[in-house]
Write an enzyme that holds these catalytic residues in place. Sequence first.
Site, PDB file in Angstrom:
ATOM      1  N   THR A 124      -0.596  -1.179  57.584  1.00 29.89           N
ATOM      2  CA  THR A 124      -0.691   0.284  57.608  1.00 29.89           C
ATOM      3  C   THR A 124       0.607   0.918  58.099  1.00 29.89           C
ATOM      4  O   THR A 124       1.339   0.303  58.894  1.00 29.89           O
ATOM      5  CB  THR A 124      -1.852   0.706  58.542  1.00 29.89           C
ATOM      6  OG1 THR A 124      -1.700   2.065  58.912  1.00 29.89           O
ATOM      7  CG2 THR A 124      -1.876  -0.103  59.835  1.00 29.89           C
ATOM      8  N   ASP A 125       0.854   2.157  57.670  1.00 25.65           N
ATOM      9  CA  ASP A 125       2.039   2.877  58.177  1.00 25.65           C
ATOM     10  C   ASP A 125       1.909   3.180  59.667  1.00 25.65           C
ATOM     11  O   ASP A 125       2.902   3.511  60.331  1.00 25.65           O
ATOM     12  CB  ASP A 125       2.283   4.165  57.370  1.00 25.65           C
ATOM     13  CG  ASP A 125       1.130   5.158  57.404  1.00 25.65           C
ATOM     14  OD1 ASP A 125       0.077   4.850  57.994  1.00 25.65           O
ATOM     15  OD2 ASP A 125       1.286   6.260  56.838  1.00 25.65           O
ATOM     16  N   GLU A 126       0.686   3.069  60.206  1.00 21.11           N
ATOM     17  CA  GLU A 126       0.492   3.427  61.617  1.00 21.11           C
ATOM     18  C   GLU A 126       1.262   2.497  62.563  1.00 21.11           C
ATOM     19  O   GLU A 126       1.491   2.844  63.718  1.00 21.11           O
ATOM     20  CB  GLU A 126      -1.007   3.444  61.967  1.00 21.11           C
ATOM     21  CG  GLU A 126      -1.747   4.427  61.094  1.00 21.11           C
ATOM     22  CD  GLU A 126      -3.166   4.739  61.541  1.00 21.11           C
ATOM     23  OE1 GLU A 126      -3.454   4.616  62.736  1.00 21.11           O
ATOM     24  OE2 GLU A 126      -3.974   5.103  60.674  1.00 21.11           O
ATOM     25  N   TYR A 149      -5.559   0.203  67.788  1.00 23.49           N
ATOM     26  CA  TYR A 149      -5.701  -0.221  66.390  1.00 23.49           C
ATOM     27  C   TYR A 149      -4.340  -0.574  65.787  1.00 23.49           C
ATOM     28  O   TYR A 149      -4.135  -1.680  65.271  1.00 23.49           O
ATOM     29  CB  TYR A 149      -6.369   0.888  65.553  1.00 23.49           C
ATOM     30  CG  TYR A 149      -6.158   0.729  64.054  1.00 23.49           C
ATOM     31  CD1 TYR A 149      -6.708  -0.350  63.365  1.00 23.49           C
ATOM     32  CD2 TYR A 149      -5.386   1.646  63.326  1.00 23.49           C
ATOM     33  CE1 TYR A 149      -6.498  -0.516  61.993  1.00 23.49           C
ATOM     34  CE2 TYR A 149      -5.174   1.491  61.957  1.00 23.49           C
ATOM     35  CZ  TYR A 149      -5.728   0.412  61.298  1.00 23.49           C
ATOM     36  OH  TYR A 149      -5.510   0.252  59.949  1.00 23.49           O
ATOM     37  N   LYS A 153      -2.648  -4.164  64.466  1.00 24.48           N
ATOM     38  CA  LYS A 153      -2.124  -4.384  63.109  1.00 24.48           C
ATOM     39  C   LYS A 153      -0.650  -4.813  63.186  1.00 24.48           C
ATOM     40  O   LYS A 153      -0.206  -5.689  62.429  1.00 24.48           O
ATOM     41  CB  LYS A 153      -2.254  -3.110  62.257  1.00 24.48           C
ATOM     42  CG  LYS A 153      -3.673  -2.699  61.905  1.00 24.48           C
ATOM     43  CD  LYS A 153      -4.405  -3.695  61.035  1.00 24.48           C
ATOM     44  CE  LYS A 153      -3.904  -3.761  59.607  1.00 24.48           C
ATOM     45  NZ  LYS A 153      -4.726  -4.686  58.788  1.00 24.48           N
TER      46      LYS A 153
HETATM   47  P1  NAD Z   1     -13.054  -0.910  56.323  1.00 24.96           P
HETATM   48  O1  NAD Z   1     -13.317  -0.745  57.779  1.00 24.96           O
HETATM   49  O2  NAD Z   1     -13.742  -0.022  55.351  1.00 24.96           O
HETATM   50  O3  NAD Z   1     -13.360  -2.410  55.893  1.00 24.96           O
HETATM   51  C1  NAD Z   1     -13.042  -3.534  56.670  1.00 24.96           C
HETATM   52  C2  NAD Z   1     -13.864  -4.704  56.165  1.00 24.96           C
HETATM   53  O4  NAD Z   1     -13.492  -5.853  56.932  1.00 24.96           O
HETATM   54  C3  NAD Z   1     -15.378  -4.542  56.345  1.00 24.96           C
HETATM   55  O5  NAD Z   1     -16.040  -4.918  55.167  1.00 24.96           O
HETATM   56  C4  NAD Z   1     -15.726  -5.477  57.498  1.00 24.96           C
HETATM   57  O6  NAD Z   1     -17.038  -6.006  57.412  1.00 24.96           O
HETATM   58  C5  NAD Z   1     -14.663  -6.550  57.349  1.00 24.96           C
HETATM   59  N1  NAD Z   1     -14.339  -7.245  58.607  1.00 24.96           N
HETATM   60  C6  NAD Z   1     -13.998  -6.685  59.794  1.00 24.96           C
HETATM   61  N2  NAD Z   1     -13.746  -7.643  60.704  1.00 24.96           N
HETATM   62  C7  NAD Z   1     -13.943  -8.837  60.067  1.00 24.96           C
HETATM   63  C8  NAD Z   1     -13.823 -10.194  60.480  1.00 24.96           C
HETATM   64  N3  NAD Z   1     -13.472 -10.517  61.728  1.00 24.96           N
HETATM   65  N4  NAD Z   1     -14.080 -11.165  59.578  1.00 24.96           N
HETATM   66  C9  NAD Z   1     -14.443 -10.853  58.300  1.00 24.96           C
HETATM   67  N5  NAD Z   1     -14.574  -9.583  57.859  1.00 24.96           N
HETATM   68  C10 NAD Z   1     -14.317  -8.587  58.735  1.00 24.96           C
HETATM   69  O7  NAD Z   1     -11.474  -0.790  56.222  1.00 24.96           O
HETATM   70  P2  NAD Z   1     -10.555  -0.256  55.043  1.00 24.96           P
HETATM   71  O8  NAD Z   1     -10.298   1.175  55.252  1.00 24.96           O
HETATM   72  O9  NAD Z   1     -11.072  -0.739  53.754  1.00 24.96           O
HETATM   73  O10 NAD Z   1      -9.196  -1.031  55.404  1.00 24.96           O
HETATM   74  C11 NAD Z   1      -8.954  -2.346  54.893  1.00 24.96           C
HETATM   75  C12 NAD Z   1      -7.596  -2.810  55.367  1.00 24.96           C
HETATM   76  O11 NAD Z   1      -6.581  -1.916  54.930  1.00 24.96           O
HETATM   77  C13 NAD Z   1      -7.467  -2.880  56.895  1.00 24.96           C
HETATM   78  O12 NAD Z   1      -6.747  -4.036  57.212  1.00 24.96           O
HETATM   79  C14 NAD Z   1      -6.683  -1.635  57.251  1.00 24.96           C
HETATM   80  O13 NAD Z   1      -5.917  -1.839  58.424  1.00 24.96           O
HETATM   81  C15 NAD Z   1      -5.806  -1.475  56.027  1.00 24.96           C
HETATM   82  N6  NAD Z   1      -5.387  -0.090  55.727  1.00 24.96           N
HETATM   83  C16 NAD Z   1      -6.310   0.902  55.648  1.00 24.96           C
HETATM   84  C17 NAD Z   1      -5.882   2.195  55.318  1.00 24.96           C
HETATM   85  C18 NAD Z   1      -6.888   3.336  55.166  1.00 24.96           C
HETATM   86  O14 NAD Z   1      -6.487   4.480  55.006  1.00 24.96           O
HETATM   87  N7  NAD Z   1      -8.188   3.078  55.193  1.00 24.96           N
HETATM   88  C19 NAD Z   1      -4.532   2.460  55.087  1.00 24.96           C
HETATM   89  C20 NAD Z   1      -3.619   1.395  55.181  1.00 24.96           C
HETATM   90  C21 NAD Z   1      -4.065   0.125  55.494  1.00 24.96           C
END
Ligand code: NAD
Length: 335
Positions: A124-126, A149, A153
């Site tokens: 993430t950009d964060e 968080y 990351k």
């Molecule tokens: P989300 O919270 O919707 O989904 C996360 C998924 O991971 C869930 O299905 C959860 O059950 C699973 N999970 C969590 N811990 C786990 C573990 N220990 N073992 C197995 N499964 C596990 O998140 P998202 O928004 O879809 O984000 C997905 C990824 O993308 C993350 O790594 C996040 O940091 C990154 N990201 C998100 C954004 C955003 O805007 N949402 C932007 C950039 C990067």
Amino acid sequence: MTKILVTGGAGFIGSNFIKYMLDKYPDYEIVNLDALTYCGNLENLEDIEDNPNYSFVKGNIMDEGLVDVVVSSVDYIVNFAAESHVDRSIEDPQIFIKSNIIGTQVLLDAAYKYQIKKFLQVSTDEVYGSLGPEGYFTETTPLQANSPYSASKAGADLMVRAYGETFDLPINITRCSNNYGPYQFPEKLIPLMISNALEDKELPIYGDGKNIRDWLHVYDHCSAIDLVLHKGKIGEVYNIGGHNEKQNIEIVKLILKELDKPESLIKFVKDRLGHDRRYAIDSTKITEELGWKPKYTFETGIVETIHWYLDNQDWMEKVKSGEYQEYYEKMYSKK
Ligand code: NAD
């Protein structure tokens, strides 16, 4: 046959990515490993569950025995699995260290043991911290995570880099800005505001509402990950963002307008601790090196997304019941 392990594939971006990949590469096999935490939802994948090239394994990325078995037969890993909500990381940081850092390290060990073709870490950009009114995050911006968080990351990113440098594991890291689109858990800004507005509930906005995020449709994030997976130069980091900087308050007003609801529903609440002011991504590298181009403009994507939530209120109701509802009451009754 190319076989990809997608972790966290029952969440928002992971489920969109699995569908994107199965659609684009009908001869690829995808294994989804997900612990189904409060935000993992197999209903997000209902339309592909009978696809013979898709399989689901319920399990935690920290489970070394299980990860070993699953990774032993795959070519690539795309790691989405993470605790992903900043507010929750302020309430309880430890699970973020466990899932996001230790979980990633367990996957890396298995990836190295089985000499997989590439490990792609979805970040993430964060991790770059917060910007002033000017400038953009590039891939060389120092990591200055401000929340538990983003710190978790950043820790995972460094561990992925270390396995690349120390063990020659073929890795890439992608750092994307805020995503919006279908199947996002309604604790995040856009689905939360849509959900509250539909119920004529207050729309809680942190601080003065002028924090800026750089929004990208989840489809465009998926297409970028696909490109990095296939063409990304080994060891490199790629930033992903669509130059759509918006203040939170602008987004909320846009949602209210589209839903024909009054702005009087807006309620400013005490600011989030350590709240980053502005994120903005410079995506020159992925654009110039890999030819990535987003499909959506924010203006078309956000309207389509609002209508997706309107048309899928059953999904929203089910997701909001149970554990999430208790958490929501706890968080917002304090403000
Ligand atoms: P989300 O919270 O919707 O989904 C996360 C998924 O991971 C869930 O299905 C959860 O059950 C699973 N999970 C969590 N811990 C786990 C573990 N220990 N073992 C197995 N499964 C596990 O998140 P998202 O928004 O879809 O984000 C997905 C990824 O993308 C993350 O790594 C996040 O940091 C990154 N990201 C998100 C954004 C955003 O805007 N949402 C932007 C950039 C990067």
